[in-house]
Design a protein around this motif. Structure first.
Motif, PDB file in Angstrom:
ATOM      1  N   TYR A 186      36.733 -14.392  68.621  1.00 29.31           N
ATOM      2  CA  TYR A 186      36.481 -12.960  68.836  1.00 29.31           C
ATOM      3  C   TYR A 186      37.274 -12.111  67.843  1.00 29.31           C
ATOM      4  O   TYR A 186      36.750 -11.131  67.288  1.00 29.31           O
ATOM      5  CB  TYR A 186      36.852 -12.576  70.265  1.00 29.31           C
ATOM      6  CG  TYR A 186      36.800 -11.094  70.534  1.00 29.31           C
ATOM      7  CD1 TYR A 186      35.577 -10.444  70.673  1.00 29.31           C
ATOM      8  CD2 TYR A 186      37.981 -10.344  70.629  1.00 29.31           C
ATOM      9  CE1 TYR A 186      35.530  -9.076  70.898  1.00 29.31           C
ATOM     10  CE2 TYR A 186      37.935  -8.982  70.868  1.00 29.31           C
ATOM     11  CZ  TYR A 186      36.704  -8.353  71.000  1.00 29.31           C
ATOM     12  OH  TYR A 186      36.655  -7.003  71.225  1.00 29.31           O
ATOM     13  N   VAL A 187      38.524 -12.493  67.598  1.00 30.23           N
ATOM     14  CA  VAL A 187      39.342 -11.762  66.632  1.00 30.23           C
ATOM     15  C   VAL A 187      38.762 -11.899  65.228  1.00 30.23           C
ATOM     16  O   VAL A 187      38.699 -10.928  64.463  1.00 30.23           O
ATOM     17  CB  VAL A 187      40.798 -12.257  66.682  1.00 30.23           C
ATOM     18  CG1 VAL A 187      41.661 -11.489  65.699  1.00 30.23           C
ATOM     19  CG2 VAL A 187      41.363 -12.128  68.090  1.00 30.23           C
ATOM     20  N   ALA A 188      38.328 -13.114  64.879  1.00 27.24           N
ATOM     21  CA  ALA A 188      37.742 -13.329  63.557  1.00 27.24           C
ATOM     22  C   ALA A 188      36.445 -12.545  63.404  1.00 27.24           C
ATOM     23  O   ALA A 188      36.160 -12.005  62.323  1.00 27.24           O
ATOM     24  CB  ALA A 188      37.493 -14.820  63.337  1.00 27.24           C
ATOM     25  N   CYS A 189      35.648 -12.459  64.471  1.00 24.40           N
ATOM     26  CA  CYS A 189      34.412 -11.687  64.418  1.00 24.40           C
ATOM     27  C   CYS A 189      34.700 -10.208  64.196  1.00 24.40           C
ATOM     28  O   CYS A 189      34.026  -9.540  63.403  1.00 24.40           O
ATOM     29  CB  CYS A 189      33.623 -11.898  65.704  1.00 24.40           C
ATOM     30  SG  CYS A 189      32.043 -11.019  65.756  1.00 24.40           S
ATOM     31  N   SER A 190      35.712  -9.680  64.863  1.00 25.93           N
ATOM     32  CA  SER A 190      36.085  -8.277  64.667  1.00 25.93           C
ATOM     33  C   SER A 190      36.585  -8.026  63.243  1.00 25.93           C
ATOM     34  O   SER A 190      36.260  -7.000  62.623  1.00 25.93           O
ATOM     35  CB  SER A 190      37.159  -7.874  65.674  1.00 25.93           C
ATOM     36  OG  SER A 190      36.685  -8.004  67.000  1.00 25.93           O
ATOM     37  N   LEU A 191      37.368  -8.964  62.712  1.00 20.80           N
ATOM     38  CA  LEU A 191      37.861  -8.816  61.343  1.00 20.80           C
ATOM     39  C   LEU A 191      36.721  -8.861  60.338  1.00 20.80           C
ATOM     40  O   LEU A 191      36.691  -8.083  59.375  1.00 20.80           O
ATOM     41  CB  LEU A 191      38.882  -9.920  61.047  1.00 20.80           C
ATOM     42  CG  LEU A 191      39.515  -9.895  59.649  1.00 20.80           C
ATOM     43  CD1 LEU A 191      40.263  -8.585  59.417  1.00 20.80           C
ATOM     44  CD2 LEU A 191      40.456 -11.078  59.475  1.00 20.80           C
ATOM     45  N   ASN A 192      35.757  -9.747  60.552  1.00 23.41           N
ATOM     46  CA  ASN A 192      34.616  -9.831  59.647  1.00 23.41           C
ATOM     47  C   ASN A 192      33.750  -8.579  59.723  1.00 23.41           C
ATOM     48  O   ASN A 192      33.204  -8.128  58.709  1.00 23.41           O
ATOM     49  CB  ASN A 192      33.779 -11.067  59.977  1.00 23.41           C
ATOM     50  CG  ASN A 192      34.391 -12.340  59.422  1.00 23.41           C
ATOM     51  OD1 ASN A 192      35.060 -12.318  58.392  1.00 23.41           O
ATOM     52  ND2 ASN A 192      34.174 -13.453  60.098  1.00 23.41           N
ATOM     53  N   ARG A 193      33.623  -8.009  60.916  1.00 19.49           N
ATOM     54  CA  ARG A 193      32.856  -6.768  61.032  1.00 19.49           C
ATOM     55  C   ARG A 193      33.519  -5.641  60.249  1.00 19.49           C
ATOM     56  O   ARG A 193      32.843  -4.855  59.569  1.00 19.49           O
ATOM     57  CB  ARG A 193      32.714  -6.380  62.497  1.00 19.49           C
ATOM     58  CG  ARG A 193      31.722  -7.236  63.272  1.00 19.49           C
ATOM     59  CD  ARG A 193      31.631  -6.796  64.720  1.00 19.49           C
ATOM     60  NE  ARG A 193      30.692  -7.622  65.462  1.00 19.49           N
ATOM     61  CZ  ARG A 193      30.436  -7.489  66.759  1.00 19.49           C
ATOM     62  NH1 ARG A 193      31.080  -6.549  67.459  1.00 19.49           N
ATOM     63  NH2 ARG A 193      29.562  -8.279  67.364  1.00 19.49           N
ATOM     64  N   GLY A 194      34.845  -5.558  60.346  1.00 22.07           N
ATOM     65  CA  GLY A 194      35.549  -4.559  59.554  1.00 22.07           C
ATOM     66  C   GLY A 194      35.363  -4.769  58.059  1.00 22.07           C
ATOM     67  O   GLY A 194      35.175  -3.804  57.305  1.00 22.07           O
ATOM     68  N   SER A 195      35.391  -6.013  57.627  1.00 20.05           N
ATOM     69  CA  SER A 195      35.185  -6.312  56.207  1.00 20.05           C
ATOM     70  C   SER A 195      33.761  -6.021  55.777  1.00 20.05           C
ATOM     71  O   SER A 195      33.521  -5.552  54.653  1.00 20.05           O
ATOM     72  CB  SER A 195      35.532  -7.774  55.929  1.00 20.05           C
ATOM     73  OG  SER A 195      36.887  -8.035  56.223  1.00 20.05           O
ATOM     74  N   PHE A 196      32.789  -6.272  56.654  1.00 20.70           N
ATOM     75  CA  PHE A 196      31.401  -5.969  56.325  1.00 20.70           C
ATOM     76  C   PHE A 196      31.194  -4.457  56.187  1.00 20.70           C
ATOM     77  O   PHE A 196      30.476  -4.001  55.291  1.00 20.70           O
ATOM     78  CB  PHE A 196      30.471  -6.531  57.402  1.00 20.70           C
ATOM     79  CG  PHE A 196      30.414  -8.032  57.410  1.00 20.70           C
ATOM     80  CD1 PHE A 196      30.683  -8.769  56.259  1.00 20.70           C
ATOM     81  CD2 PHE A 196      30.091  -8.729  58.571  1.00 20.70           C
ATOM     82  CE1 PHE A 196      30.644 -10.161  56.263  1.00 20.70           C
ATOM     83  CE2 PHE A 196      30.049 -10.112  58.585  1.00 20.70           C
ATOM     84  CZ  PHE A 196      30.320 -10.830  57.425  1.00 20.70           C
ATOM     85  N   PHE A 197      31.816  -3.680  57.061  1.00 20.37           N
ATOM     86  CA  PHE A 197      31.719  -2.229  56.934  1.00 20.37           C
ATOM     87  C   PHE A 197      32.372  -1.757  55.642  1.00 20.37           C
ATOM     88  O   PHE A 197      31.880  -0.821  54.984  1.00 20.37           O
ATOM     89  CB  PHE A 197      32.367  -1.546  58.142  1.00 20.37           C
ATOM     90  CG  PHE A 197      31.440  -1.360  59.303  1.00 20.37           C
ATOM     91  CD1 PHE A 197      30.378  -0.470  59.227  1.00 20.37           C
ATOM     92  CD2 PHE A 197      31.619  -2.084  60.473  1.00 20.37           C
ATOM     93  CE1 PHE A 197      29.512  -0.297  60.291  1.00 20.37           C
ATOM     94  CE2 PHE A 197      30.761  -1.923  61.551  1.00 20.37           C
ATOM     95  CZ  PHE A 197      29.705  -1.018  61.464  1.00 20.37           C
ATOM     96  N   TRP A 198      33.482  -2.384  55.258  1.00 20.38           N
ATOM     97  CA  TRP A 198      34.127  -2.031  53.993  1.00 20.38           C
ATOM     98  C   TRP A 198      33.200  -2.343  52.818  1.00 20.38           C
ATOM     99  O   TRP A 198      33.102  -1.559  51.858  1.00 20.38           O
ATOM    100  CB  TRP A 198      35.428  -2.796  53.853  1.00 20.38           C
ATOM    101  CG  TRP A 198      36.261  -2.369  52.687  1.00 20.38           C
ATOM    102  CD1 TRP A 198      37.128  -1.315  52.635  1.00 20.38           C
ATOM    103  CD2 TRP A 198      36.289  -2.981  51.392  1.00 20.38           C
ATOM    104  NE1 TRP A 198      37.708  -1.234  51.390  1.00 20.38           N
ATOM    105  CE2 TRP A 198      37.208  -2.242  50.608  1.00 20.38           C
ATOM    106  CE3 TRP A 198      35.643  -4.070  50.821  1.00 20.38           C
ATOM    107  CZ2 TRP A 198      37.484  -2.565  49.289  1.00 20.38           C
ATOM    108  CZ3 TRP A 198      35.916  -4.393  49.503  1.00 20.38           C
ATOM    109  CH2 TRP A 198      36.834  -3.652  48.751  1.00 20.38           C
ATOM    110  N   SER A 199      32.504  -3.477  52.886  1.00 20.83           N
ATOM    111  CA  SER A 199      31.553  -3.830  51.821  1.00 20.83           C
ATOM    112  C   SER A 199      30.399  -2.836  51.766  1.00 20.83           C
ATOM    113  O   SER A 199      29.951  -2.459  50.679  1.00 20.83           O
ATOM    114  CB  SER A 199      31.018  -5.247  52.051  1.00 20.83           C
ATOM    115  OG  SER A 199      32.059  -6.199  51.991  1.00 20.83           O
TER     116      SER A 199
END
Length: 231
Positions: A158-171
């Motif tokens: 769940y933490v990794a999914c949240s981190l990836n979502r933040g990175s996707f929004f940054w992209s």
């Protein structure tokens, strides 16, 4: 073809090229993520979160500092985007179509065309601002979750999914900046806009793919297997 109709053909064609490229990128990320930088980095972030959450007493400070750097980068991009939006809104209120400028422009020179150009650029910067704000939101949320550790009851996935979502929004926010550069060249006519769209697709393909690295990874893996078989 008349000069004023060039914008109706070249601008949609340039946007279509960018849309087709990003559809191919999404398809490649879903089917073979290791061929793209986004997919490969997403897998690396998942491993990083698991490594950080194994021992939060030792890795907690490192995790928070890393997330703080991400938040600072998103903050800079969000501030830049909203500032440029304000600057463009000032230019829209001022008449910028002078005679000398219109002589250098090959395309639609009407005031309505200039308004549409500035409006689309402003939309790109607003989108970049919103995406970077969402990235800050997810990174700040992860900074709390990653320090709880697996003993805190929060799954690492769940933490990794949240981190990836933040990175996707940054992209996505960064892609909006790339698109705004192409739309900025539209101010100087549809021909520079179409040329920049083609150049942008080539540049993004070079930045987004990892074919060279994955090929080297497969070769090194094959060499390791040969060495183990000989031993």
């Amino acid at each position: 073809m008349e000069e004023k109709y060039l914008d109706m053909v070249m601008v949609p064609l340039g946007l279509l090229l960018l849309a087709i490229y990003h559809l191919w990128l999404l398809f490649t990320i879903a089917r073979d993520p290791k061929r793209t930088v986004i997919g490969l980095d997403a897998q690396a972030r998942q491993r990083w979160v698991r490594a950080m959450m194994i021992d939060t007493m030792q890795n907690g400070v490192l995790a928070v500092q890393t997330l703080r750097n991400n938040i600072m980068a998103s903050t800079v991009l969000a501030t830049t985007a909203i500032t440029l939006t304000s600057v463009i809104s000032v230019f829209v209120r001022i008449t910028t179509t002078t005679t000398s400028a219109s002589l250098l422009l090959y395309g639609n020179k009407s005031p309505a065309a200039y308004t549409i150009k500035y409006f689309t650029i402003s939309l790109c910067f607003i989108l970049a601002f919103l995406c970077n704000v969402q990235s800050i939101r997810y990174d700040a949320h992860v900074s709390f979750l990653v320090t709880t550790g697996e003993a805190g009851g929060v799954p690492a996935d769940y933490v990794a999914c949240s981190l990836n979502r933040g990175s996707f929004f940054w992209s996505l926010g960064l892609r909006a900046f790339y698109l705004s550069f192409t739309l900025f060249l539209w101010i100087f006519g549809p021909i520079p806009m179409l040329a920049s769209s083609v150049a942008m697709c080539c540049l993004l393909f070079f930045l987004d793919t990892t074919t060279e690295f994955t090929r080297g990874f497969h070769v090194s893996s094959a060499l390791k297997e040969d060495v183990t078989e000989e031993v």
